[in-house]
Motif scaffolding. Structure first.
Motif, mmCIF file in Angstrom:
data_model
loop_
_atom_site.group_PDB
_atom_site.id
_atom_site.type_symbol
_atom_site.label_atom_id
_atom_site.label_comp_id
_atom_site.label_asym_id
_atom_site.label_seq_id
_atom_site.Cartn_x
_atom_site.Cartn_y
_atom_site.Cartn_z
ATOM 1 N N GLU A 288 5.381 0.393 1.677
ATOM 2 C CA GLU A 288 4.799 -0.248 2.855
ATOM 3 C C GLU A 288 3.336 0.141 3.017
ATOM 4 O OE1 GLU A 288 7.440 1.073 5.888
ATOM 5 O OE2 GLU A 288 8.939 -0.499 5.492
ATOM 6 N N ARG A 289 3.034 1.399 2.769
ATOM 7 C CA ARG A 289 1.646 1.851 2.893
ATOM 8 C C ARG A 289 0.762 1.207 1.838
ATOM 9 N NH1 ARG A 289 0.704 8.078 2.155
ATOM 10 N NH2 ARG A 289 0.407 7.477 -0.018
ATOM 11 N N ARG A 290 1.262 1.117 0.610
ATOM 12 C CA ARG A 290 0.464 0.526 -0.469
ATOM 13 C C ARG A 290 0.259 -0.962 -0.251
ATOM 14 N NH1 ARG A 290 -3.667 0.314 -2.717
ATOM 15 N NH2 ARG A 290 -3.878 -0.128 -4.928
ATOM 16 N N ALA A 291 1.271 -1.667 0.271
ATOM 17 C CA ALA A 291 1.115 -3.085 0.553
ATOM 18 C C ALA A 291 0.039 -3.308 1.608
ATOM 19 C CB ALA A 291 2.442 -3.679 1.018
ATOM 20 N N ALA A 292 0.019 -2.454 2.626
ATOM 21 C CA ALA A 292 -1.007 -2.562 3.660
ATOM 22 C C ALA A 292 -2.395 -2.300 3.072
ATOM 23 C CB ALA A 292 -0.720 -1.582 4.791
ATOM 24 N N GLU A 293 -2.484 -1.338 2.168
ATOM 25 C CA GLU A 293 -3.769 -1.037 1.521
ATOM 26 C C GLU A 293 -4.241 -2.210 0.669
ATOM 27 O OE1 GLU A 293 -3.086 3.807 1.135
ATOM 28 O OE2 GLU A 293 -2.873 2.514 -0.611
ATOM 29 N N LEU A 294 -3.306 -2.841 -0.069
ATOM 30 C CA LEU A 294 -3.668 -3.985 -0.911
ATOM 31 C C LEU A 294 -4.186 -5.143 -0.059
ATOM 32 C CD1 LEU A 294 -0.773 -4.032 -3.528
ATOM 33 C CD2 LEU A 294 -3.201 -3.701 -4.009
ATOM 34 N N ARG A 295 -3.521 -5.396 1.069
ATOM 35 C CA ARG A 295 -3.978 -6.475 1.951
ATOM 36 C C ARG A 295 -5.366 -6.161 2.500
ATOM 37 N NH1 ARG A 295 1.671 -6.759 3.314
ATOM 38 N NH2 ARG A 295 2.465 -8.859 2.833
ATOM 39 N N SER A 296 -5.584 -4.899 2.859
ATOM 40 C CA SER A 296 -6.887 -4.497 3.378
ATOM 41 C C SER A 296 -7.967 -4.650 2.320
ATOM 42 C CB SER A 296 -6.821 -3.045 3.868
ATOM 43 O OG SER A 296 -8.072 -2.616 4.340
ATOM 44 N N GLU A 297 -7.661 -4.229 1.087
ATOM 45 C CA GLU A 297 -8.632 -4.352 -0.008
ATOM 46 C C GLU A 297 -8.901 -5.812 -0.322
ATOM 47 O OE1 GLU A 297 -6.966 -2.143 -3.233
ATOM 48 O OE2 GLU A 297 -6.892 -0.283 -2.099
#
Length: 220
Positions: free
Chosen positions: A82-91
């Motif tokens: 979940e944290r990595r998915a949020a980071e990918l969307r932010s990037e």
């Protein structure tokens, strides 16, 4: 009497909030410690005792939140996913629109298949082959993560999955990145990886670009 009851309620509520915060903080420490142990020591070295010690949490507190090792490690993978998915969307929000976006999205996704989440997940996949309890916990998680990664890829690429061939092209991209991530674990595979990704980006762009209407065809 009424004021006394109100005071008790306020006191109980104010006590409950710090307790909930402490509980969340304890869970976060356990999940982060679990992922660190999986990456550094593998499945065999990721025992609940080692995780509790690394997190600075009592054995009783660890068992209260996650009574089994399978529950602990699967919760840790969900947490990082979940944290990595949020980071990918932010990037991805900083990526430009236009032809160059596809290349950058593939690069972002490729990085996800070489990071700590992928290493931890791979440890669990291998262990689950012979561990029935872990396999039972992991199968629904993997199905969920696979669906979410697919949805995220469609979102980042901005493609219409209803078009013929788009779903297969997106899934082939994820399968390719997963395979390259495995190949990169034992040795530096960056040169071959870069060449393959570059070739696939060209193929993917062609697969995802809507075909032009034939000359003279009518649009309805």
């Amino acid at each position: 009497m009424f004021l006394a009851r109100q005071a008790v309620r306020v006191s109980t509520a104010s006590t409950r909030v710090p307790q909930q915060e402490r509980s969340r903080a304890t869970q976060a420490r356990l999940l982060e410690a679990t992922l660190d142990c999986l990456v550094e020591h593998g499945w065999s070295g990721t025992t609940t005792t080692v995780v509790a010690q690394r997190a600075g949490v009592s054995r009783g507190a660890q068992l209260h939140h996650y009574p089994t090792r399978a529950a602990l490690v699967t919760a840790a993978v969900v947490h990082l996913t979940e944290r990595r998915a949020a980071e990918l969307r932010s990037e991805a929000e900083t990526l430009p629109a236009g032809p160059g976006r596809l290349d950058r999205v593939v690069d972002l996704l490729a990085a996800a298949f070489t990071g700590p989440l992928f290493v931890a997940a791979l440890e669990l996949w291998v262990a689950a082959r012979t561990d029935a309890e872990l396999r039972a916990a992991l199968l629904p998680l993997e199905a969920r993560v696979g669906r979410e990664m697919y949805r995220l890829t469609v979102e980042l690429l901005g493609v219409d999955e209803r078009r013929p061939g788009v779903r297969e092209a997106v899934q082939a991209t994820l399968d390719l990145l997963r395979g390259l991530g495995v190949a990169n674990l034992l040795s530096d595979d960056s040169a071959r990886r870069t060449a393959l990704l570059q070739a696939w980006k060209h193929q993917l762009a062609a697969l995802l670009t809507p075909a032009a209407d034939p000359p003279g065809s009518a649009r309805h």
